[in-house]
Enzyme design. Structure first.
Site, mmCIF file in Angstrom:
data_model
loop_
_atom_site.group_PDB
_atom_site.id
_atom_site.type_symbol
_atom_site.label_atom_id
_atom_site.label_comp_id
_atom_site.label_asym_id
_atom_site.label_seq_id
_atom_site.Cartn_x
_atom_site.Cartn_y
_atom_site.Cartn_z
ATOM 1 N N TYR A 86 0.846 -1.187 0.000
ATOM 2 C CA TYR A 86 0.000 0.000 0.000
ATOM 3 C C TYR A 86 0.877 1.231 0.000
ATOM 4 C CZ TYR A 86 -3.544 3.410 1.287
ATOM 5 O OH TYR A 86 -4.381 4.502 1.287
ATOM 6 N N GLY A 95 7.173 6.793 -7.171
ATOM 7 C CA GLY A 95 8.128 5.699 -7.212
ATOM 8 C C GLY A 95 8.164 4.831 -5.967
ATOM 9 N N ASN A 124 -8.885 -3.721 -10.214
ATOM 10 C CA ASN A 124 -7.859 -2.709 -9.983
ATOM 11 C C ASN A 124 -6.933 -2.597 -11.198
ATOM 12 O OD1 ASN A 124 -6.004 -0.916 -8.952
ATOM 13 N ND2 ASN A 124 -5.812 -1.953 -6.970
ATOM 14 N N TYR A 131 1.829 -3.578 -12.316
ATOM 15 C CA TYR A 131 2.525 -4.846 -12.119
ATOM 16 C C TYR A 131 3.027 -5.420 -13.439
ATOM 17 C CZ TYR A 131 0.489 -4.677 -7.434
ATOM 18 O OH TYR A 131 0.119 -4.302 -6.168
#
Length: 158
Positions: A86, A95, A124, A131
């Site tokens: 998170y 970053g 999401n 990712y």
């Protein structure tokens, strides 16, 4: 450079606060039943059930990652499983998430892990795109299964 450090016992209140923020973001604001005592025990017992990292930006906590080891019978080696990542809204796009993932990948490599895995909610899209940009591959053919609460008690025959 984003400073990342291992969490210490004094970080438990902020970790729980961030877990609650994450739960609200994931549309489950009332789902967190963990307490500070439970997290402290999980993170700092011997042996610990999990580990946590804290990312900082401008001297403030900007995010966290909580992880633990799993094991692959196919590779004969352990893996690193990221339970929660998170980044606070104020730190997004700076970053922090990338730094946490890179740090975790380094831990996995240093510890001889065969894999670094995590789950992401299918709605999401921003996280999924992030990712994928980091090199992650979706395991679309796999579906997570869960038994908890009363169903867990019934399965245990109790």
């Amino acid at each position: 450079m984003i400073p990342i450090r291992s969490a210490g016992p004094a970080d438990v209140p902020v970790i729980l606060s961030l877990v609650r923020e994450l739960a609200a973001f994931e549309r489950e604001p009332d789902a967190v039943t963990a307490t500070e005592a439970m997290l402290a025990d999980a993170l700092f017992a011997t042996p610990p059930a999990a580990e946590a990292l804290i990312a900082e930006r401008d001297g403030e906590v900007a995010g966290f990652a909580l992880f633990f080891h799993n094991f692959s019978t196919w590779t004969g080696r352990r893996g690193l499983y990221l339970e929660d990542l998170y980044v606070t809204p104020a730190a997004r796009g700076a970053g922090v998430g990338t730094a946490l993932l890179r740090h975790l990948a380094g831990i996995a490599v240093d510890r001889g892990c065969a894999r670094f895995e995590w789950s992401v909610l299918d709605w999401n899209a921003d996280a999924i795109a992030f990712y994928r940009a980091m090199g992650a591959v979706g395991m679309e053919e796999w579906t997570v299964q869960r038994v908890d609460g009363a169903a867990l008690t019934r399965l245990a025959g109790r």
